[in-house]
Motif scaffolding. Structure first.
Motif, mmCIF file in Angstrom:
data_model
loop_
_atom_site.group_PDB
_atom_site.id
_atom_site.type_symbol
_atom_site.label_atom_id
_atom_site.label_comp_id
_atom_site.label_asym_id
_atom_site.label_seq_id
_atom_site.Cartn_x
_atom_site.Cartn_y
_atom_site.Cartn_z
ATOM 1 N N ALA A 183 -5.201 2.883 -6.227
ATOM 2 C CA ALA A 183 -4.455 2.747 -4.971
ATOM 3 C C ALA A 183 -5.238 2.009 -3.900
ATOM 4 C CB ALA A 183 -4.052 4.127 -4.460
ATOM 5 N N VAL A 184 -6.560 2.113 -3.919
ATOM 6 C CA VAL A 184 -7.384 1.479 -2.885
ATOM 7 C C VAL A 184 -8.081 0.230 -3.420
ATOM 8 C CG1 VAL A 184 -9.335 1.784 -1.307
ATOM 9 C CG2 VAL A 184 -7.703 3.655 -1.649
ATOM 10 N N HIS A 185 -8.943 0.377 -4.399
ATOM 11 C CA HIS A 185 -9.851 -0.716 -4.758
ATOM 12 C C HIS A 185 -9.209 -1.784 -5.629
ATOM 13 C CE1 HIS A 185 -13.104 1.227 -2.703
ATOM 14 N NE2 HIS A 185 -12.785 2.353 -3.293
ATOM 15 N N ILE A 186 -8.511 -1.393 -6.686
ATOM 16 C CA ILE A 186 -7.801 -2.400 -7.475
ATOM 17 C C ILE A 186 -6.718 -3.042 -6.624
ATOM 18 C CG2 ILE A 186 -6.276 -2.753 -9.461
ATOM 19 C CD1 ILE A 186 -7.841 -0.558 -10.904
ATOM 20 N N ASN A 187 -6.036 -2.239 -5.846
ATOM 21 C CA ASN A 187 -4.990 -2.730 -4.953
ATOM 22 C C ASN A 187 -5.535 -3.794 -4.001
ATOM 23 O OD1 ASN A 187 -2.423 -2.801 -3.868
ATOM 24 N ND2 ASN A 187 -2.499 -0.794 -2.934
ATOM 25 N N ALA A 188 -6.645 -3.496 -3.331
ATOM 26 C CA ALA A 188 -7.238 -4.442 -2.385
ATOM 27 C C ALA A 188 -7.834 -5.647 -3.091
ATOM 28 C CB ALA A 188 -8.302 -3.745 -1.546
ATOM 29 N N LEU A 223 -2.566 -3.705 -10.433
ATOM 30 C CA LEU A 223 -3.168 -5.033 -10.323
ATOM 31 C C LEU A 223 -2.080 -6.112 -10.255
ATOM 32 C CD1 LEU A 223 -6.184 -6.261 -12.499
ATOM 33 C CD2 LEU A 223 -4.395 -7.787 -11.722
ATOM 34 N N ALA A 224 -1.131 -6.054 -11.180
ATOM 35 C CA ALA A 224 -0.094 -7.087 -11.233
ATOM 36 C C ALA A 224 0.790 -7.046 -9.989
ATOM 37 C CB ALA A 224 0.749 -6.908 -12.495
ATOM 38 N N TYR A 225 1.211 -5.861 -9.584
ATOM 39 C CA TYR A 225 2.107 -5.750 -8.426
ATOM 40 C C TYR A 225 1.423 -6.265 -7.164
ATOM 41 C CZ TYR A 225 5.099 -3.694 -4.838
ATOM 42 O OH TYR A 225 5.921 -3.501 -3.743
ATOM 43 N N SER A 226 0.196 -5.815 -6.936
ATOM 44 C CA SER A 226 -0.504 -6.219 -5.722
ATOM 45 C C SER A 226 -0.818 -7.711 -5.723
ATOM 46 C CB SER A 226 -1.796 -5.409 -5.567
ATOM 47 O OG SER A 226 -2.445 -5.719 -4.354
ATOM 48 N N LEU A 227 -1.245 -8.236 -6.855
ATOM 49 C CA LEU A 227 -1.574 -9.664 -6.952
ATOM 50 C C LEU A 227 -0.365 -10.529 -6.624
ATOM 51 C CD1 LEU A 227 -3.541 -11.953 -7.887
ATOM 52 C CD2 LEU A 227 -2.604 -11.640 -10.172
ATOM 53 N N VAL A 228 0.761 -10.232 -7.239
ATOM 54 C CA VAL A 228 1.949 -11.066 -7.078
ATOM 55 C C VAL A 228 2.537 -10.939 -5.671
ATOM 56 C CG1 VAL A 228 4.320 -11.427 -7.852
ATOM 57 C CG2 VAL A 228 2.506 -11.053 -9.538
ATOM 58 N N VAL A 229 2.725 -9.712 -5.202
ATOM 59 C CA VAL A 229 3.348 -9.519 -3.893
ATOM 60 C C VAL A 229 2.443 -10.037 -2.782
ATOM 61 C CG1 VAL A 229 4.271 -7.820 -2.271
ATOM 62 C CG2 VAL A 229 4.702 -7.569 -4.713
ATOM 63 N N TYR A 249 0.801 -1.217 0.000
ATOM 64 C CA TYR A 249 0.000 0.000 0.000
ATOM 65 C C TYR A 249 0.841 1.276 0.000
ATOM 66 C CZ TYR A 249 -3.300 3.655 0.862
ATOM 67 O OH TYR A 249 -4.018 4.812 0.728
ATOM 68 N N PHE A 250 1.807 1.382 0.887
ATOM 69 C CA PHE A 250 2.579 2.623 0.968
ATOM 70 C C PHE A 250 3.291 2.942 -0.348
ATOM 71 C CE2 PHE A 250 3.105 1.740 5.809
ATOM 72 C CZ PHE A 250 1.790 2.147 6.031
ATOM 73 N N PRO A 251 3.970 1.968 -0.987
ATOM 74 C CA PRO A 251 4.575 2.280 -2.283
ATOM 75 C C PRO A 251 3.556 2.653 -3.365
ATOM 76 C CG PRO A 251 5.579 0.317 -1.346
ATOM 77 C CD PRO A 251 4.382 0.639 -0.500
ATOM 78 N N VAL A 252 2.448 1.904 -3.445
ATOM 79 C CA VAL A 252 1.456 2.197 -4.479
ATOM 80 C C VAL A 252 0.835 3.572 -4.270
ATOM 81 C CG1 VAL A 252 -0.797 1.514 -5.420
ATOM 82 C CG2 VAL A 252 0.983 -0.213 -5.032
ATOM 83 N N ALA A 253 0.571 3.944 -3.029
ATOM 84 C CA ALA A 253 0.062 5.291 -2.758
ATOM 85 C C ALA A 253 1.031 6.342 -3.267
ATOM 86 C CB ALA A 253 -0.190 5.462 -1.255
ATOM 87 N N HIS A 254 2.324 6.085 -3.124
ATOM 88 C CA HIS A 254 3.311 7.033 -3.650
ATOM 89 C C HIS A 254 3.283 7.068 -5.174
ATOM 90 C CE1 HIS A 254 6.875 9.554 -3.664
ATOM 91 N NE2 HIS A 254 7.344 8.780 -4.628
#
Length: 452
Positions: free
Chosen positions: A180-185, A378-384, A153-158
């Protein structure tokens, strides 16, 4: 917090009591969304999981608040480092900030901006919890939140909102958190459930909501709080953009609710309360990134499209076999993707920025930027997220034991139950009739239950 805007009023960089008060109210509204989410999710699970679902949201209020003060605000909004992360020693512990120091040329104090953004950071991991209902150890969930907000979250918000963040500089429009919020979550939820697997009895046992009135209460609190979430993201209303966002939030939510209900009536033959609540949330999700770029008519289109798409998407878990317990993927991921991409079609160029969508003569340029933002997050959050879940599962374990899941996670993880059915505490005890003991005995009378 749209890209390309670094000042609210360059000719008046003095503290505005009106904007400061407005933003404090908006911060409180966004905070209310997390308890609202807890009720929304809590009503949708079975009785035996109600408290655990509430606690999975509430614990985020505690964990993320402390992390945000210690280093989260610095990572998200500190001085840019390589367009991927921020850092400012003055923001560590919020210790180097003057009480009247203004945020980046705006007319509100840094403290106000920090607390407003804190509420976004709190609710985002709480959104993930709905996909994991009934089966995750509470300790593992708390540790997952700690790791996830730090490395995701912190990196994506940046990236999206921080000055110098690469999506910010690219010109991706995300007014209040579609990426940053919905796709990320939503992407994180999908990553975790692919690792931890399905609930016991998925697609076999009935897993209906235990309290639709609580679901509706939660949806209403979310709708109410979302005005602070969206309208507050302009950090003031000196130029009317926040007012447009407020209107579009209401309009898109209404359109999505009606569209969802219409779809389920045609598809399933009924207008359901769960459909109304879910449709409203889908509209709120979709207008979050787009509401500062579209007109009210565009907001109707965004809401209606998102309502139908999300209603269709919630059934995909049965087709593809992933157990998204409360439709976080179907509503937040799909709604976030839809709302973010629709900016590329419906942006008028006359609200938050001069960027125009395809239907307003802007060609495919903005749509391309939006697609980059959508699929990168989407890709970053899914994988990490999947990696984090895998590591936790292989070390301390993510899931409760199967027997504990069947008997009820509330009792196992919290030593409590949501409802007391025993009749203690003033509840009505079952009526009984007594039969006399057999002649010559002194046994107590036998009782039998009489239906009330």
């Amino acid at each position: 917090m749209p890209p390309g805007i670094t000042t609210l009023a360059a000719d008046a960089p003095t503290l505005s009591a009106a904007n400061t008060g407005f933003m404090l109210i908006c911060s409180a509204l966004v905070m209310l969304m997390t308890p609202g989410l807890a009720f929304f999710y809590g009503g949708m699970v079975r009785v035996k999981s109600t408290l655990n679902m509430l606690m999975m949201s509430f614990i985020s209020l505690g964990i993320v608040t402390i992390l945000w003060v210690l280093y989260g605000f610095s990572l998200a909004f500190g001085t840019d480092i390589g367009s991927v992360i921020g850092w400012s020693s003055d923001y560590v512990g919020l210790s180097g900030i003057g009480i009247t120091q203004l945020w980046d040329g705006y007319t509100i104090p840094v403290y106000v901006f920090a607390v407003f953004q804190l509420m976004f950071a709190i609710i985002t991991p709480a959104l993930i919890s709905g996909a994991l209902a009934d089966r995750v150890k509470f300790t593992s969930w708390a540790l997952f939140i700690t790791l996830w907000v730090t490395v995701v979250y912190f990196p994506v918000a940046h990236w999206v909102w921080g000055a110098g963040g690469w999506l910010f500089e690219l010109g991706v429009i995300d007014f209040a958190g579609g990426t940053a919020v919905h796709i990320n979550a939503g992407a994180a939820a999908l990553g975790v459930i692919l690792v931890i697997g399905k609930r016991v009895g998925f697609k076999k046992d009935p897993m209906r909501p235990h309290s639709l009135p609580i679901v509706m209460l939660g949806a209403g609190l979310l709708w109410f709080g979302w005005f602070g979430f969206n309208a507050g993201s302009w950090l003031g209303n000196d130029d009317g953009v926040g007012a447009v966002m407020f209107v579009n939030t209401q309009v898109a939510t209404a359109a999505a609710m009606l569209a969802w209900l219409g779809y389920e009536k045609l598809r399933h033959g009924s207008f359901t309360t769960l459909g109304a609540a879910s449709g409203a949330v889908a509209g709120l999700v979709a207008i979050t990134p787009s509401g500062g770029a579209v007109s009210p008519l565009g907001a109707i289109a965004v809401g209606a499209i998102a309502g139908v798409l999300c209603a269709m998407a919630v059934g995909l878990k049965y087709r593809f076999g992933y157990d998204d317990s409360l439709d976080v993927v179907g509503v937040h991921l799909v709604g976030g993707v839809a709302g973010s991409l629709l900016v590329g079609f419906f942006a008028t160029g006359g609200v938050q920025s001069d960027a125009k969508g395809l239907f307003y003569g802007g060609g495919l340029d903005q749509l391309g930027k939006q697609a980059v933002g959508v699929f990168a997050v989407l890709a970053y959050s899914l994988v990490v997220s999947a990696i984090l879940a895998f590591l936790l599962d292989r070390t301390i374990g993510m899931r409760v034991d199967e027997d504990d899941e069947i008997s009820g996670i509330d009792q196992v993880e919290h030593a409590e139950t949501a409802y007391d059915f025993s009749g203690a505490g003033g509840g009505a005890a079952p009526r009984t009739t007594a039969s006399a003991p057999a002649p010559g005995t002194t046994a107590a009378p036998q009782t039998k239950k009489v239906d009330a």
